[in-house]
Design an enzyme around this catalytic site. Structure first.
Site, PDB file in Angstrom:
ATOM      1  N   GLY A 239      14.122   7.035  18.166  1.00 33.41           N
ATOM      2  CA  GLY A 239      15.203   7.978  18.452  1.00 33.41           C
ATOM      3  C   GLY A 239      16.330   7.930  17.445  1.00 33.41           C
ATOM      4  O   GLY A 239      17.003   8.939  17.220  1.00 33.41           O
ATOM      5  N   HIS A 290      22.558   4.134  25.851  1.00 29.89           N
ATOM      6  CA  HIS A 290      21.199   4.564  26.204  1.00 29.89           C
ATOM      7  C   HIS A 290      21.147   5.046  27.652  1.00 29.89           C
ATOM      8  O   HIS A 290      20.388   4.533  28.491  1.00 29.89           O
ATOM      9  CB  HIS A 290      20.201   3.423  25.989  1.00 29.89           C
ATOM     10  CG  HIS A 290      19.948   3.114  24.543  1.00 29.89           C
ATOM     11  ND1 HIS A 290      19.175   3.904  23.730  1.00 29.89           N
ATOM     12  CD2 HIS A 290      20.376   2.092  23.767  1.00 29.89           C
ATOM     13  CE1 HIS A 290      19.129   3.381  22.513  1.00 29.89           C
ATOM     14  NE2 HIS A 290      19.866   2.289  22.510  1.00 29.89           N
ATOM     15  N   HIS A 337      13.202  -6.839  19.021  1.00 29.73           N
ATOM     16  CA  HIS A 337      14.631  -6.515  18.957  1.00 29.73           C
ATOM     17  C   HIS A 337      15.457  -7.475  19.812  1.00 29.73           C
ATOM     18  O   HIS A 337      16.558  -7.876  19.431  1.00 29.73           O
ATOM     19  CB  HIS A 337      14.843  -5.073  19.414  1.00 29.73           C
ATOM     20  CG  HIS A 337      16.159  -4.505  19.006  1.00 29.73           C
ATOM     21  ND1 HIS A 337      16.574  -4.444  17.695  1.00 29.73           N
ATOM     22  CD2 HIS A 337      17.167  -3.954  19.738  1.00 29.73           C
ATOM     23  CE1 HIS A 337      17.775  -3.888  17.621  1.00 29.73           C
ATOM     24  NE2 HIS A 337      18.157  -3.593  18.860  1.00 29.73           N
TER      25      HIS A 337
END
Length: 605
Positions: A239, A290, A337
C-alpha cells in the site's frame, strides 16, 4: 702532515676566468650551469662526449639514465659524472633508494615504449585483417570498378562511422528501451503488456458467478466536484508504493504538491482548496494508524465535513479502494517488520464509538516492542492481529460485537466476518492485487478514467520471499489465516474476471469504431464514383450510351464493388475474433459484449 683537499683549495689563490668566459656570479646554481654550458660547447670535452652518447653500435645499459636534450638535464648529468666520488661517500641506504628511483623511471619508460609499439603492431595487424576481409567481400566490385587506394580508405571510413554510430546508439538506448533496437517486432507479434505477471496463462477457469454489475467497474469521478477517494491501507500489502503512485504518478490538471523532506503532499482540486484524496500521503493518519473499514466509514465524513453545518454539507460519494496480497507472503512480511521493531501502537481500533479494552485485545509482548521475536513465538500468540488481518480490516466489526469474542460462537463469528469482507470488497470502487501490478494499474485507469505517468513495476523479490520455510510451517500459516486464504481466492477470481471483461469490452469498442470508419469510407468512395460517372455522362451522353447500353450497369458495378471493399476487412475481423476467443465458437456479431462474456463463462464451467 698532509692537509685535506678542501683545505688546500681554500689556501690557493682564486683562479682567473678564461678569456671570453663570463665572470663568476654570486649564485652557485647559476655559476655551475654557466660552467656546464661552456664545457659542453668545447669540442672534445667530457660533457660533449657524455651528451653525444655512446659510439654507434653500443647501447646504454638497462639501468643507465638516458640524457635528454635540454641543457639543464645535461648539466645535471655532468654534475653527476663529475661528482661520482661524492656519490660513493653517501650512505648505503640512500644509494639504494636513488638506485630504486632510477630503476622505476627506466621501467616506466620501458612500459610506455612497449605499450606504444604493441598498439602500433595491433593496428598494423588489424589493417591487414580488414584489408583481407574487404578484398574478399568487395573483390568483384574492385575488379569491376578499379577501386584505388582512396576508395578503400573511403570505404573503411564509412565502416568505422557505422560502427561508431552503433556504439553511440547502444549507449543512448541501452537494452530494449529504444524502439529502434526492437528488431523482434518485425518477426514476432508484440507481447501483451498486461500479461499475467507470474507468467501463467491469461485464461483461467472462474470459480464464482458474478453479474454484469459486479464485473463492470466505471466510476464517474469528477475531480472538480465533491466526490472523494478513500484509500484503505492494509499493512504489508504494498500500500505504501500504491499510495505514492496516487500522489506522484497521476496525470492531473493540478498535480499534487510534494515537498522534499515531507511525507504528506497537498492534493487540492483544480480551483479549490479542498482535497480529492483521503490517504496516508495526502491527509495523513487522520482516522488512526492503518484504520480499517469500520473506522473509516464512521470517521471520514466527520473529518472532511466536520467544521461545516450538516445542512451545508455537500452530498459526497466516498469511493473506497484498497490493495490485497497473498496471505502467506503478507504474514511473513509482517513478522519481519515486527522483528525490526514495528508495533503499530498508534492504531486506535475504534469500533462502535470506543476502543477495545485490554481484556478484549490483549498484547502479545510485555516490553516496548516485539523486536527479535522468532517465527514460532509470532505464530503461537492467540491475540496476534496479524492472523486474518485482511478479513478483519475489510469487514464490518459492528456485526460481531467488535472485539468482544463472547457475543457469538467463534464459528458463526468467522462466517459473518468473511461474508462481510467479501461483500464490502465486491462493492468497493476498486481493489488491486500486489501480485498483479500492471493489471492493477489498468483497472484503476479504466475505473476512474485517470492515467498514470509511468507504468507500475512488479517486484518479485521481497523480504517475505527471502524467508525460507518448510511445508509444515507454510501449512501452519495457512491454517492461522484460513479466512484470509478464502478471501484472497475470492478476490483473485473477481479481479481477473473484471480484467478479462474490461479487455474484451475495450476490444469490442475498438472493433465498432473500425466498422464505423470503414462504412464512412465506403460511402465516400461510392459517392465519389457516382459523381465522376455523372460528370462523364453529362459531357459525352452519346458515347456513354453506346458503351453502356445496359441501364443496370451502375447497379451491377456497385454490387461487384461492395464485396471487394469488404473482403479484406472481414478477413481481418475473423483473425481478430479467432485470437480473442482462442478456438471458442463465435455466437455472431452481437453488440452486447456482456452477454458474450457471461456465456463464455458458463461454457468454461
Amino acid at each position: 702532515m698532509a692537509l685535506p683537499a678542501c683545505a688546500v683549495r681554500a689556501f690557493e689563490p682564486p683562479r682567473q676566468p678564461e678569456r671570453g668566459a663570463p665572470a663568476r656570479t654570486t649564485c652557485p646554481r647559476r655559476h655551475s650551469r654557466v660552467e656546464a654550458e661552456l664545457a659542453e660547447s668545447r669540442p672534445g670535452s667530457v660533457a660533449a662526449s657524455v651528451r653525444a652518447g655512446p659510439p654507434r653500435g653500443v647501447s646504454h645499459g638497462f639501468h643507465s639514465r638516458p640524457l635528454l636534450d635540454k641543457p639543464r638535464k645535461a648539466s645535471s648529468s655532468l654534475a653527476g659524472a663529475a661528482c661520482a666520488p661524492l656519490f660513493a661517500l653517501l650512505s648505503r641506504g640512500r644509494r639504494r633508494r636513488m638506485h630504486v628511483l632510477r630503476r622505476r623511471w627506466d621501467l616506466g619508460s620501458l612500459c610506455r615504449v612497449l605499450l606504444t609499439r604493441g598498439l602500433a603492431a595491433l593496428g598494423h595487424s588489424l589493417k591487414h585483417v580488414l584489408g583481407a576481409i574487404f578484398s574478399k567481400i568487395f573483390g568483384p566490385l574492385a575488379s569491376v570498378g578499379n577501386m584505388d587506394e582512396k576508395s578503400n580508405k573511403l570505404l573503411l571510413a564509412l565502416v568505422m562511422l557505422f560502427l561508431f554510430a552503433v556504439i553511440v546508439l547502444q549507449y543512448v538506448c541501452p537494452g530494449t528501451e529504444c524502439q529502434l533496437l526492437r528488431l523482434q517486432a518485425f518477426s514476432s507479434p508484440v507481447r501483451d503488456p498486461y500479461r499475467s505477471e507470474d507468467e501463467s496463462s491469461a485464461r483461467f477457469v472462474p470459480r464464482y458467478n458474478f453479474t454484469r454489475g459486479d464485473l463492470l467497474r466505471k466510476v464517474d469521478f469528477d475531480i472538480k466536484g465533491d466526490d472523494l477517494i478513500v484509500f484503505l491501507h492494509i499493512q504489508k500489502t504494498g500500500g505504501t508504493t500504491f499510495g505514492r503512485h496516487l500522489v506522484r504518478n497521476i496525470q492531473l490538471e493540478q498535480p499534487c504538491e510534494c515537498r522534499v523532506g515531507q511525507k504528506k503532499c497537498t492534493c487540492h482540486r483544480p480551483g479549490k482548496r479542498e482535497t480529492w484524496l483521503f490517504s496516508r500521503f495526502s491527509t495523513g493518519w487522520s482516522c488512526g494508524l492503518h484504520a480499517d473499514w469500520t473506522e473509516l466509514t464512521s470517521c471520514v465524513p466527520s473529518v472532511v465535513d466536520g467544521k461545516r453545518d450538516a445542512r451545508l454539507r455537500p452530498s459526497r460519494n466516498f469511493h473506497y479502494i484498497t490493495i490485497l496480497r497473498d496471505p502467506v507472503s503478507r504474514y511473513l512480511s509482517e513478522w519481519r517488520h515486527v522483528q525490526r521493531g514495528a508495533t503499530w501502537k498508534a492504531s486506535l481500533h475504534v469500533c462502535d464509538g470506543r476502543p477495545p479494552t485490554s481484556e478484549e485485545l490483549p498484547s502479545c509482548y510485555t516490553g516496548d516492542d516485539w523486536s527479535g521475536c522468532p517465527l514460532k513465538e509470532f505464530m503461537d500468540c492467540p491475540y496476534n492481529l496479524a492472523n486474518n488481518r485482511q478479513v478483519r480490516m475489510l469487514s464490518d466489526l459492528t456485526l460481531v460485537g467488535c472485539y468482544n469474542l463472547s457475543v457469538m460462537p467463534e464459528k458463526q463469528r468467522n462466517k459473518v466476518l468473511l461474508e462481510s469482507a467479501k461483500s464490502n470488497l465486491k462493492h468497493m470502487a476498486f481493489f488491486g492485487l500486489t501480485e498483479f501490478q500492471r493489471k492493477t494499474q489498468y483497472l484503476f485507469e479504466k475505473t476512474f478514467n485517470m492515467n498514470f505517468i509511468s507504468p507500475f513495476t512488479q517486484y518479485n523479490t521481497t523480504r517475505a520471499s527471502s524467508v525460507e520455510i518448510n511445508e509444515e510451517i507454510q501449512k501452519r500459516i495457512e491454517e492461522l489465516n484460513f479466512l484470509d486464504m478464502e478471501l484472497y481466492s475470492y478476490a483473485k477470481d473477481l479481479f481477473l474476471q473484471r480484467y478479462q471483461f474490461m479487455r474484451q469490452k475495450e476490444h469490442q469498442e475498438a472493433r465498432r469504431k473500425r466498422q464505423e470508419q470503414r462504412k464512412f469510407l465506403k460511402g465516400r468512395l461510392l459517392q465519389t464514383h457516382f459523381q465522376s460517372q455523372g460528370q462523364g455522362q453529362s459531357q459525352n451522353p452519346n458515347q456513354n450510351q453506346s458503351q453502356n447500353p445496359n441501364p443496370n450497369a451502375n447497379q451491377n458495378l456497385t454490387q461487384n464493388l461492395m464485396p471487394n471493399l469488404t473482403q479484406s476487412s472481414r478477413q481481418k475481423e475473423n483473425r481478430e475474433s479467432l485470437k480473442q476467443n482462442s478456438g471458442k465458437e463465435q455466437n455472431g456479431n452481437t453488440s452486447n459484449g456482456t452477454n458474450d462474456y457471461i456465456g463464455s463463462v458458463e461454457k468454461w464451467r
